[in-house]
Motif scaffolding. Structure first.
Motif, PDB file in Angstrom:
ATOM      1  N   LEU A   1      80.652 161.413 -46.223  1.00 29.37           N
ATOM      2  CA  LEU A   1      79.873 160.732 -47.247  1.00 29.37           C
ATOM      3  C   LEU A   1      80.594 160.784 -48.591  1.00 29.37           C
ATOM      4  O   LEU A   1      80.638 159.794 -49.325  1.00 29.37           O
ATOM      5  CB  LEU A   1      78.488 161.388 -47.352  1.00 29.37           C
ATOM      6  CG  LEU A   1      77.528 160.810 -48.394  1.00 29.37           C
ATOM      7  CD1 LEU A   1      77.191 159.362 -48.059  1.00 29.37           C
ATOM      8  CD2 LEU A   1      76.274 161.659 -48.491  1.00 29.37           C
TER       9      LEU A   1
ATOM     10  N   SER B   1      78.084 160.419 -54.116  1.00 32.72           N
ATOM     11  CA  SER B   1      77.520 160.555 -52.777  1.00 32.72           C
ATOM     12  C   SER B   1      75.997 160.507 -52.783  1.00 32.72           C
ATOM     13  O   SER B   1      75.371 160.048 -51.821  1.00 32.72           O
ATOM     14  CB  SER B   1      77.999 161.861 -52.123  1.00 32.72           C
ATOM     15  OG  SER B   1      77.650 162.977 -52.932  1.00 32.72           O
TER      16      SER B   1
ATOM     17  N   SER C   1      74.008 157.861 -50.513  1.00 29.86           N
ATOM     18  CA  SER C   1      73.075 158.366 -49.500  1.00 29.86           C
ATOM     19  C   SER C   1      71.702 157.717 -49.654  1.00 29.86           C
ATOM     20  O   SER C   1      71.081 157.304 -48.668  1.00 29.86           O
ATOM     21  CB  SER C   1      72.971 159.887 -49.621  1.00 29.86           C
ATOM     22  OG  SER C   1      72.019 160.398 -48.702  1.00 29.86           O
TER      23      SER C   1
ATOM     24  N   ILE D   1      71.809 153.977 -48.514  1.00 28.63           N
ATOM     25  CA  ILE D   1      71.876 153.859 -47.053  1.00 28.63           C
ATOM     26  C   ILE D   1      70.530 154.193 -46.426  1.00 28.63           C
ATOM     27  O   ILE D   1      70.051 153.479 -45.533  1.00 28.63           O
ATOM     28  CB  ILE D   1      72.977 154.778 -46.486  1.00 28.63           C
ATOM     29  CG1 ILE D   1      74.359 154.248 -46.872  1.00 28.63           C
ATOM     30  CG2 ILE D   1      72.865 154.890 -44.962  1.00 28.63           C
ATOM     31  CD1 ILE D   1      75.512 155.163 -46.486  1.00 28.63           C
ATOM     32  N   ASN D   2      69.901 155.247 -46.907  1.00 28.05           N
ATOM     33  CA  ASN D   2      68.587 155.623 -46.375  1.00 28.05           C
ATOM     34  C   ASN D   2      67.556 154.531 -46.613  1.00 28.05           C
ATOM     35  O   ASN D   2      66.750 154.228 -45.734  1.00 28.05           O
ATOM     36  CB  ASN D   2      68.114 156.938 -47.012  1.00 28.05           C
ATOM     37  CG  ASN D   2      68.581 158.169 -46.277  1.00 28.05           C
ATOM     38  OD1 ASN D   2      67.974 158.568 -45.290  1.00 28.05           O
ATOM     39  ND2 ASN D   2      69.674 158.757 -46.734  1.00 28.05           N
TER      40      ASN D   2
ATOM     41  N   ASN E   1      69.920 158.000 -42.100  1.00 30.86           N
ATOM     42  CA  ASN E   1      70.817 158.820 -42.916  1.00 30.86           C
ATOM     43  C   ASN E   1      72.262 158.404 -42.681  1.00 30.86           C
ATOM     44  O   ASN E   1      72.563 157.610 -41.787  1.00 30.86           O
ATOM     45  CB  ASN E   1      70.602 160.317 -42.663  1.00 30.86           C
ATOM     46  CG  ASN E   1      70.943 160.733 -41.243  1.00 30.86           C
ATOM     47  OD1 ASN E   1      71.838 160.180 -40.609  1.00 30.86           O
ATOM     48  ND2 ASN E   1      70.221 161.718 -40.729  1.00 30.86           N
ATOM     49  N   TYR E   2      73.156 158.998 -43.456  1.00 35.79           N
ATOM     50  CA  TYR E   2      74.562 158.569 -43.410  1.00 35.79           C
ATOM     51  C   TYR E   2      75.182 158.755 -42.027  1.00 35.79           C
ATOM     52  O   TYR E   2      75.852 157.856 -41.505  1.00 35.79           O
ATOM     53  CB  TYR E   2      75.367 159.346 -44.460  1.00 35.79           C
ATOM     54  CG  TYR E   2      76.857 159.127 -44.318  1.00 35.79           C
ATOM     55  CD1 TYR E   2      77.449 157.932 -44.726  1.00 35.79           C
ATOM     56  CD2 TYR E   2      77.666 160.109 -43.729  1.00 35.79           C
ATOM     57  CE1 TYR E   2      78.810 157.713 -44.578  1.00 35.79           C
ATOM     58  CE2 TYR E   2      79.031 159.898 -43.573  1.00 35.79           C
ATOM     59  CZ  TYR E   2      79.592 158.695 -44.005  1.00 35.79           C
ATOM     60  OH  TYR E   2      80.938 158.487 -43.840  1.00 35.79           O
TER      61      TYR E   2
ATOM     62  N   TYR F   1      73.852 156.261 -39.579  1.00 36.33           N
ATOM     63  CA  TYR F   1      74.365 154.932 -39.967  1.00 36.33           C
ATOM     64  C   TYR F   1      75.785 154.730 -39.457  1.00 36.33           C
ATOM     65  O   TYR F   1      76.105 153.713 -38.814  1.00 36.33           O
ATOM     66  CB  TYR F   1      74.307 154.813 -41.485  1.00 36.33           C
ATOM     67  CG  TYR F   1      75.114 153.679 -42.076  1.00 36.33           C
ATOM     68  CD1 TYR F   1      74.729 152.352 -41.914  1.00 36.33           C
ATOM     69  CD2 TYR F   1      76.272 153.946 -42.810  1.00 36.33           C
ATOM     70  CE1 TYR F   1      75.484 151.310 -42.454  1.00 36.33           C
ATOM     71  CE2 TYR F   1      77.022 152.916 -43.359  1.00 36.33           C
ATOM     72  CZ  TYR F   1      76.623 151.595 -43.176  1.00 36.33           C
ATOM     73  OH  TYR F   1      77.365 150.578 -43.711  1.00 36.33           O
TER      74      TYR F   1
END
Length: 580
Positions: free
Chosen positions: A485, A496, A500, A503-504, A510-511, A514
């Motif tokens: 990440l 980061s 994060s 993306i969430n 979560n990363y 993903y």
């Protein structure tokens, strides 16, 4: 070594007629001279004494055979069938290869005359060991299972653990490494308690196999730690051959740790002793991993001779195991790249033959070992419970409860198995029917909308991150290894924490999930659209999709799709075969 074998062969032929006449029972024996009588100096010696002398002169065939003759004469004169079995069991190590099966049969035939279950069980282990030594694992398993029938209800702990060790070896060969690990730890704990030679060999062999299992499980540092300890113990006990096998195993482990120079050195150091021991299987495995060391260092021309030695062993001995299958994938790819159609076709045919051998052997043995050994062990545990509870009125309820639990657990496991198969098939069909989603259009973010949705980030920053993610996905940058990440955030010129959160919020995961899902979606599409990838190993598919280990890949594949990659490959190949 060759001269010793020739000496043995000449001695056996010289006295072969005498043996047939002098046997009490009609089975072959070894090199007892015509008119041989037990010397007066040895008449009062114990069987342990004679056995120790045989071990002492292990490298001196003539002297060893003299004490073997004495051992057999003493056993026959005393009509001691058990010791006759021991004599034949010792002799099998000294006779030529073409006579070993006859001696294995002799061990079993004599043992059956004793009507003693542990002796008969031990004889079947010896016959199984003969087949294991020539790498006929299916036959070896058959005789180990026969041995189990005689040993399981006996009080001979040594034989039970000896059998556990050999069953663990079969499980390693089949890839049931977690199950083998449990058995080998039990064997190490048992054998290390005693100082006798057989126990010491069992202890060292179990440690050696334990290091091998850790390697197969991807625990390379633990494998090195175990190998180093095993080598130290082998030196303490002064058992040279085992030392070479441990060094051979660690050489292979060093390959997986990418220490190629060390790997080649260790394997080459161990190979002469392994070749001298006529162990063609470990010889071939050593050649393969030496070849892999050179191949991974882009030294293909140096790798080729070793790969061809592996093929020679397969041609001569019909020996192949799953990791050696890659030997043919690499050769096929090499000659394809060179435009050498003739050699490419040759190694494609060799690969197909290897697959047929692997599929036939593994399907047969995997079913048999679980049905006839693991189930038997469970049944034995049940019988022991019943024996303990017999006659105890206060524990009757516990007995019925145990049986009921056992029954319902069995039903549950069958139900779960068939439910899983049905679920896996459903998941497979969903994967096959799924259409690749169209890439999302860039999203314009308004500050008010962002705040309402709980993202305390500047909308322009969110938009920038989403655009970077879109490029990241479209350019398949997710296939790069070691993507953290922090690294990805740095590449996006953000931090980061922001990455994060985005993306969430916008990918609903979560990363790690993903990243894994992108890779799995990629490899699934690749397998569906390009049939050549269906011949790849799990390790090769893991590398192709950016995963660092096959275990991580398999775990991520299941989490994303609900099935394992091996199942997906099998079903794809079935559909291809049905169409064909």
């Amino acid at each position: 070594m060759q001269n010793q074998k020739q000496q043995k062969f000449l001695m056996i032929n010289k006295f072969n007629i005498f043996y047939l006449l002098c046997l009490v029972i009609a089975i072959p024996v070894f090199s007892q001279q015509k008119g041989f009588q037990l010397p007066d100096s040895l008449k009062d010696k114990s069987y342990d004494y004679l056995n120790n002398r045989i071990d002492l002169y292990e490298e001196d065939t003539i002297k060893a055979l003299f004490y073997l003759d004495s051992y057999l004469s003493k056993a026959k004169s005393e009509k001691n069938l058990n010791e006759m079995v021991n004599a034949y069991s010792n002799a099998i190590f000294f006779v030529p290869e073409n006579l070993k099966l006859a001696y294995a049969d002799s061990i079993v035939a004599t043992a059956k005359m004793t009507n003693d279950p542990p002796v008969i069980g031990s004889a079947y282990i010896s016959k199984g060991n003969f087949y294991y030594s020539i790498k006929n694992y299916a036959q070896a398993l058959n005789f180990y299972l026969l041995a189990s029938d005689y040993i399981s209800n006996s009080d001979d702990a040594y034989l039970k653990y000896e059998l556990k060790y050999h069953i663990a070896g079969i499980k390693i060969h089949l890839g049931f490494n977690d199950e083998a690990l449990v058995l080998l730890k039990e064997c190490v704990d048992y054998f290390k308690q005693y100082d006798e030679y057989d126990y010491q060999r069992g202890y060292l062999n179990s440690l050696h196999s334990l290091g091998l299992v850790y390697n197969r499980l991807g625990k390379y540092d633990l494998s090195t730690e175990t190998n180093e300890f095993a080598l130290k113990e082998a030196k303490r006990l002064n058992i040279d051959l085992t030392q070479n096998y441990i060094i051979h195993s660690e050489g292979i482990n060093q390959y997986f740790k990418k220490n190629y120079t060390k790997a080649v050195h260790d394997i080459q150091q161990a190979l002469p002793a392994i070749i001298k021991n006529n162990d063609f299987a470990n010889e071939a495995v050593g050649y393969f991993y030496i070849g892999k060391c050179y191949w991974d260092q882009k030294q293909q021309e140096k790798a080729l001779p070793y790969f061809k030695k592996v093929d020679r062993t397969f041609a001569e001995k019909n020996y192949i195991r799953p990791d050696l299958r890659e030997n043919y994938e690499l050769l096929v790819g090499y000659y394809k790249e060179k435009g050498d159609v003739k050699n490419q076709l040759y190694y494609i045919n060799r690969l197909m033959k290897a697959d047929s051998v692997l599929n036939a052997n593994f399907k047969y043995m995997s079913g048999k070992i679980h049905k006839e050994y693991d189930t038997k062990a469970l049944r034995q545990a049940k019988q022991e419970i019943e024996k303990q509870l017999a006659g105890k009125e206060k524990t009757t309820l516990l007995l019925y409860f145990s049986l009921a639990v056992f029954f319902f657990l069995t039903l549950y496991f069958f139900y779960r198995y068939y439910s899983n198969q049905k679920l896996y098939r459903q998941k497979f069909e969903e994967l096959m029917d799924a259409k690749k989603e169209e890439p999302q259009d860039p999203i314009s973010i308004h500050k008010e909308d962002t705040e309402k949705k709980g993202l305390d980030i500047n909308p322009d920053v969110v938009t920038a991150i989403l655009k970077e993610l879109e490029k990241f996905e479209s350019r398949k940058k997710f296939l790069e290894k070691d993507l953290t990440l922090v690294n990805l955030a740095s590449a996006f010129n953000t931090n980061s924490n922001y990455l994060s959160k985005v993306i969430n919020h916008y990918r609903n995961k979560n990363y790690n999930n993903y990243l894994n899902d992108l890779r799995i979606d990629y490899i699934v599409d690749l397998l569906k659209s390009q049939s050549k990838y269906r011949n790849y190993t799990i390790k090769a598919l893991a590398d192709e999709s950016g995963f660092s280990t096959p275990q991580h890949f398999s775990k991520a594949f299941f989490a994303s799709t609900g099935i394992y990659p091996s199942y997906f490959l099998n079903e794809l190949n079935k559909e291809r075969d049905n169409v064909a």
